[in-house]
Design a protein around this motif. Structure first.
Motif, PDB file in Angstrom:
ATOM      1  N   PHE A   1       0.855  -1.196   0.000  1.00  9.55           N
ATOM      2  CA  PHE A   1       0.000   0.000   0.000  1.00  9.55           C
ATOM      3  C   PHE A   1       0.883   1.235   0.000  1.00  9.55           C
ATOM      4  CE2 PHE A   1      -2.217   3.447   2.192  1.00  9.55           C
ATOM      5  CZ  PHE A   1      -3.407   3.511   1.462  1.00  9.55           C
ATOM      6  N   GLY A   2       0.539   2.229  -0.802  1.00  7.27           N
ATOM      7  CA  GLY A   2       1.344   3.440  -0.884  1.00  7.27           C
ATOM      8  C   GLY A   2       0.854   4.523   0.054  1.00  7.27           C
TER       9      GLY A   2
ATOM     10  N   ASN B   1      -3.902  -4.340   0.933  1.00  9.90           N
ATOM     11  CA  ASN B   1      -4.132  -4.334  -0.501  1.00  9.90           C
ATOM     12  C   ASN B   1      -4.570  -2.946  -0.952  1.00  9.90           C
ATOM     13  OD1 ASN B   1      -6.258  -4.640  -2.848  1.00  9.90           O
ATOM     14  ND2 ASN B   1      -4.862  -6.381  -3.012  1.00  9.90           N
ATOM     15  N   GLU B   2      -3.788  -2.355  -1.849  1.00  9.97           N
ATOM     16  CA  GLU B   2      -4.010  -0.964  -2.265  1.00  9.97           C
ATOM     17  C   GLU B   2      -5.399  -0.749  -2.867  1.00  9.97           C
ATOM     18  OE1 GLU B   2      -2.005   2.789  -4.307  1.00  9.97           O
ATOM     19  OE2 GLU B   2      -1.394   1.628  -2.572  1.00  9.97           O
ATOM     20  N   GLU B   3      -5.794  -1.573  -3.815  1.00  8.99           N
ATOM     21  CA  GLU B   3      -7.075  -1.381  -4.496  1.00  8.99           C
ATOM     22  C   GLU B   3      -8.243  -1.511  -3.510  1.00  8.99           C
ATOM     23  OE1 GLU B   3      -3.984  -2.183  -7.335  1.00  8.99           O
ATOM     24  OE2 GLU B   3      -4.637  -3.373  -5.605  1.00  8.99           O
ATOM     25  N   ALA B   4      -8.163  -2.507  -2.637  1.00 13.92           N
ATOM     26  CA  ALA B   4      -9.243  -2.719  -1.677  1.00 13.92           C
ATOM     27  C   ALA B   4      -9.340  -1.563  -0.686  1.00 13.92           C
ATOM     28  CB  ALA B   4      -9.035  -4.038  -0.938  1.00 13.92           C
ATOM     29  N   VAL B   5      -8.199  -1.126  -0.150  1.00 13.93           N
ATOM     30  CA  VAL B   5      -8.230   0.003   0.794  1.00 13.93           C
ATOM     31  C   VAL B   5      -8.808   1.242   0.129  1.00 13.93           C
ATOM     32  CG1 VAL B   5      -6.813   1.621   2.123  1.00 13.93           C
ATOM     33  CG2 VAL B   5      -6.352  -0.829   2.266  1.00 13.93           C
ATOM     34  N   ASN B   6      -8.364   1.553  -1.073  1.00 13.49           N
ATOM     35  CA  ASN B   6      -8.872   2.743  -1.763  1.00 13.49           C
ATOM     36  C   ASN B   6     -10.378   2.651  -2.005  1.00 13.49           C
ATOM     37  OD1 ASN B   6      -6.413   4.037  -1.816  1.00 13.49           O
ATOM     38  ND2 ASN B   6      -5.851   3.253  -3.828  1.00 13.49           N
ATOM     39  N   HIS B   7     -10.867   1.460  -2.309  1.00 13.67           N
ATOM     40  CA  HIS B   7     -12.302   1.274  -2.518  1.00 13.67           C
ATOM     41  C   HIS B   7     -13.086   1.570  -1.241  1.00 13.67           C
ATOM     42  CE1 HIS B   7     -16.137  -0.547  -3.619  1.00 13.67           C
ATOM     43  NE2 HIS B   7     -16.048  -1.295  -2.525  1.00 13.67           N
TER      44      HIS B   7
END
Length: 452
Positions: free
Chosen positions: A151-152, A186-192
């Motif tokens: 995660f960034g 997980n980057e995509e999941a957190v952003n969602h």
């Protein structure tokens, strides 16, 4: 002339047993003898009869330099010494200096030599734009491991490493038998989920946990462990807040994959129902504090041997970065170096976990994880005389009381701790005596790993 430099008497917590009324004899910075009965001759006798004599703690995850001009090694290692932590492993995400090349790594070693009061090992990382090209030079410089994130948090200071590059890094690190530690979200999941929370306009204490549900962790862990298995790399998850994650790690290990896992002390101590509504931003941590059921699940995994190490993920943010009424705007992380060892010992007592397990996850296992076991990790003849003495004497924790913390706040303030540090020794030298720090800046050494 006396035979030994010093002798410490007490209940000696070794790997296999607790020697009631035993002793440790120290000569030239190392443990020279462990026994029971009559004490051998020594220049100094420390009679700690009735107290528990444990290996000095190794904190696997410390951020001493995350806020420029704030803490630094002089303060982080002071807090460490006051809590029985005699070695810290510092993270590479320093404010203004990502530790991703030899020059920056060497500069950080010099900082250790000038300012640290206890010993320090160092993680390194990569600049995503450079890929794997600096890994070899960082290994040669003395990196104890490499840290990455799925995660960034920040594109420069704390960047995300995409899966394909993480795999290339793992393959390169595997050549040197060092550990690859990864922040597991997980980057995509957190952003969602973060977008969902923002759209709901929820800003109170509950917002952070909703923005990072459990699945965001376990998705990342599956990626980390599968990449490690394929690359033949030592894959380490640097913090896990959910019981399912420890099951995953144990499952890979049962198939001869070298996977390890870290339980930060806050995941063993704080829970979402009781502490988050009161502490608010003070307990905002990534991954988040979870419900009581997850806390108890992790304790069971600790008892069953499924927790590799326990750490702090220590960072001493200034209070203004932790007190925004909008939960999502607060910085993530909390200080814990002074409190981790007594918190863990107290929790072990309440959960009927043997002190040998506490010693393993606080000292032996971290020493093995970072290839420091040639010097550190257990009370054993020939090892560095890194020793922490705890008396069973309940007190309420106050982070301001000792004067050994730069932070005026702690998520553990007001908690009753059953074990109090009376003395800490680093390489046989008394560095903390009943809360008084005797170690000067520069007393600590940079510890270079030796691959086993």
């Amino acid at each position: 002339m006396k035979i030994y430099d010093s002798v410490i008497k007490g209940n000696i917590v070794t790997r296999d047993e607790i020697i009631q009324g035993g002793y440790i004899a120290i000569k030239d910075e190392t443990i020279a003898q462990i026994g029971s009965g009559d004490l051998p001759e020594a220049e100094k006798i420390f009679d700690e009869n009735g107290s528990f004599v444990l290996p000095g703690g190794i904190d696997s995850q410390v951020h001493s330099l995350s806020q420029k001009g704030r803490e630094g090694f002089a303060w982080s290692t002071r807090s460490a010494a006051s809590g029985g932590i005699t070695t810290i492993v510092d993270m590479p995400y320093d404010d203004g200096s990502l530790i991703c090349n030899r020059e920056r790594f060497q500069a950080k070693i010099e900082d250790v030599h000038q300012n640290a009061r206890v010993d320090v090992a160092l993680y390194a990382t990569i600049d995503p734009e450079e890929g794997t090209r600096r890994i070899a030079e960082l290994v040669e410089a003395g990196a104890a491991g490499f840290k990455f994130s799925t995660f960034g948090t920040d594109p420069k200071r704390f960047p995300r490493i995409p899966s394909f590059l993480l795999f290339e890094c793992f393959k390169e690190i595997a050549k040197y038998k060092l550990v690859a530690g990864v922040h597991n979200e997980n980057e995509e999941a957190v952003n969602h989920y973060l977008d969902q929370v923002k759209q709901s306009r929820l800003t109170d204490w509950s917002a952070h946990a909703l923005s990072r549900p459990k699945i965001t962790e376990t998705l990342a862990m599956a990626e980390i462990y599968e990449l490690a298995a394929e690359a033949g790399c030592r894959g380490h998850v640097v913090h896990c807040s959910v019981g399912r994650g420890y099951e995953m790690c144990a499952g890979y290990r049962s198939r001869n994959v070298d996977t390890t896992i870290e339980a930060c002390i806050h995941y063993l101590t704080l829970n979402h129902e009781e502490h988050a509504p009161v502490l608010k931003g003070l307990c905002k941590i990534n991954p988040p504090i979870r419900p009581k059921a997850e806390v108890e699940a992790i304790w069971q995994h600790l008892k069953n041997g499924n927790v590799t190490v326990v750490s702090t993920d220590h960072v001493s943010w200034s209070l203004d970065r932790k007190s925004d009424p909008d939960m999502l705007k607060n910085a993530s992380g909390a200080p814990g170096l002074e409190a981790i060892y007594p918190l863990l010992l107290t929790g072990c007592k309440h959960h009927e976990v043997p002190l040998q397990i506490a010693a393993a996850v606080m000292a032996e296992n971290p020493a093995k994880l970072f290839n420091l076991y040639h010097k550190k990790g257990v009370l054993e003849v020939g090892k560095d005389a890194d020793i922490s003495v705890f008396k069973e004497s309940p007190y309420q924790y106050n982070p301001r009381e000792s004067g050994n913390n730069i932070s005026e706040w702690s998520p553990y303030e007001g908690m009753t701790l059953d074990f109090k540090l009376t003395k800490a020794f680093l390489r046989g030298k008394l560095v903390c005596d009943n809360g008084v720090i005797l170690a000067k800046r520069g007393n600590g050494r940079f510890v270079k790993p030796v691959a086993g």
